[in-house]
Design an enzyme around this catalytic site. Structure first.
Site, PDB file in Angstrom:
ATOM      1  N   ASP A 199       0.850  -1.196   0.000  1.00 29.74           N
ATOM      2  CA  ASP A 199       0.000   0.000   0.000  1.00 29.74           C
ATOM      3  C   ASP A 199       0.886   1.247   0.000  1.00 29.74           C
ATOM      4  O   ASP A 199       1.946   1.242  -0.594  1.00 29.74           O
ATOM      5  CB  ASP A 199      -0.953  -0.050   1.204  1.00 29.74           C
ATOM      6  N   HIS A 222       1.964   2.037  -3.253  1.00 28.38           N
ATOM      7  CA  HIS A 222       1.071   3.089  -3.762  1.00 28.38           C
ATOM      8  C   HIS A 222       1.672   4.487  -3.669  1.00 28.38           C
ATOM      9  O   HIS A 222       0.960   5.479  -3.778  1.00 28.38           O
ATOM     10  CB  HIS A 222      -0.278   3.052  -3.015  1.00 28.38           C
TER      11      HIS A 222
END
Ligand code: NAG
Ligand code: NAG
Length: 292
Positions: A199, A222
């Protein structure tokens, strides 16, 4: 003879042994967990070594030497009487069974001033994470964290905390595994570090001020993300975010600011992104609403 008489000589002998073992556990301000009766599981030994070190009026160091150890859920709390170091040269493994941990976090450092966490060691979270709550004037150096869940490292209410040569590693397809999440903290420095995760590399929550991210390599994951902001009422402003000389590779986003649409108002200001190299990044710069 049925009766045993303890002579004064024997009493002083056993007292001497007791003193000798305390001195052995702590020499020159170094509290070695393996001298605290640690076996494979060092939870109790670390807790006891920390307590002794924390009570020391001189700067002290708790040492976890090389080797592989099991560590259950533990809270290492201050305030301590003087500066304190935790040197981890070994590999610490969390229990594999998630039921052995209630409340999500695995290792929690709380209310420590003048704290250093260093060493060549690894926190192998096996799905659990590390928290820094209300830590001030502190340095985290060289440590690696592996395979945590949710946020690898959660920083809350800290002031003047530096991560240097810090490594976070989790598979790119692991869900919701932010590298470092920061909230309600001031003066956080993340320097020359490497974060590969599923993430956000670094995520910035409300109340973060004076965050400096330099020389950080992110990916997969991310990217570096401010937000989501505006989910709750009375969120504190985010301001003074400086991201400089970072390399972001193989991520969905590069740098991102995300907020919840039409919920609560908030302020995010004074944000600088400079000298960022992006390789194979889907959305290099993105300012967006979040729906999740
Ligand atoms: C911040 O923390 C570092 C490391 O503990 C310390 O050396 C430094 O003096 C602190 N800075 C301030 C402004 O207190
Ligand atoms: C930029 O970051 C890299 C690490 O990614 C480091 O080796 C280099 O020294 C940094 N350059 C500057 C000018 O800070």
């Amino acid at each position: 003879m049925g009766l045993e008489v303890v002579s004064p000589a024997m009493i002083s002998f056993s007292l001497f042994l007791l003193l000798a073992s305390t001195t052995q556990a702590q020499s020159n301000g170094v509290f070695d967990v393996t001298k605290y009766g640690a076996g494979k599981d060092i939870t109790e030994a670390l807790t006891n070594a920390w307590k002794s070190a924390c009570a020391s009026t001189k700067p002290s160091k708790v040492l976890i030497p090389r080797g592989t150890y099991w560590l259950r859920k533990v809270t290492l709390a201050g305030p301590c009487k003087a500066a304190i170091k935790l040197q981890v040269d070994g590999i610490l493994q969390a229990p594999v069974d998630p039921n052995k941990l209630s409340g999500g976090h695995w290792v929690n450092f709380r209310y420590v001033d003048q704290f250093t966490l260093s060493g060549r060691g690894t926190f192998d979270g096996q799905g659990k994470n590390i928290r820094f709550d209300y830590i001030t004037n502190a340095l985290v150096r060289d440590i690696t964290t592996l395979d945590s869940k949710n946020f690898h490292v959660n920083v809350l209410g800290c002031r003047n905390l530096t991560f240097q040569h810090f490594t976070v590693r989790a598979p790119g397809d692991s869900v919701n595994t932010d590298g470092i999440h920061i909230g309600r903290s001031t003066g956080i420095y993340i320097i020359d570090s490497k974060i590969s995760t599923g993430d956000d590399c670094i995520s910035v929550g409300d109340g973060t001020e004076e965050l400096h991210i330099t020389g950080v390599t992110c990916g997969p994951g991310h990217g570096i993300s401010v937000g989501s902001l505006g989910k709750y009422p009375n969120e504190k402003p985010v301001s003074g975010i400086f991201v400089k000389n970072c390399t972001i590779s193989d991520t969905t986003n590069g740098v991102r600011i995300k907020s919840w649409p039409a919920l609560y108002g908030g302020v995010a200001s004074n944000m600088h992104f400079e000298d960022i190299v992006m390789n194979n990044v889907q959305n290099p710069v993105i300012i967006s609403k979040t729906m999740k």
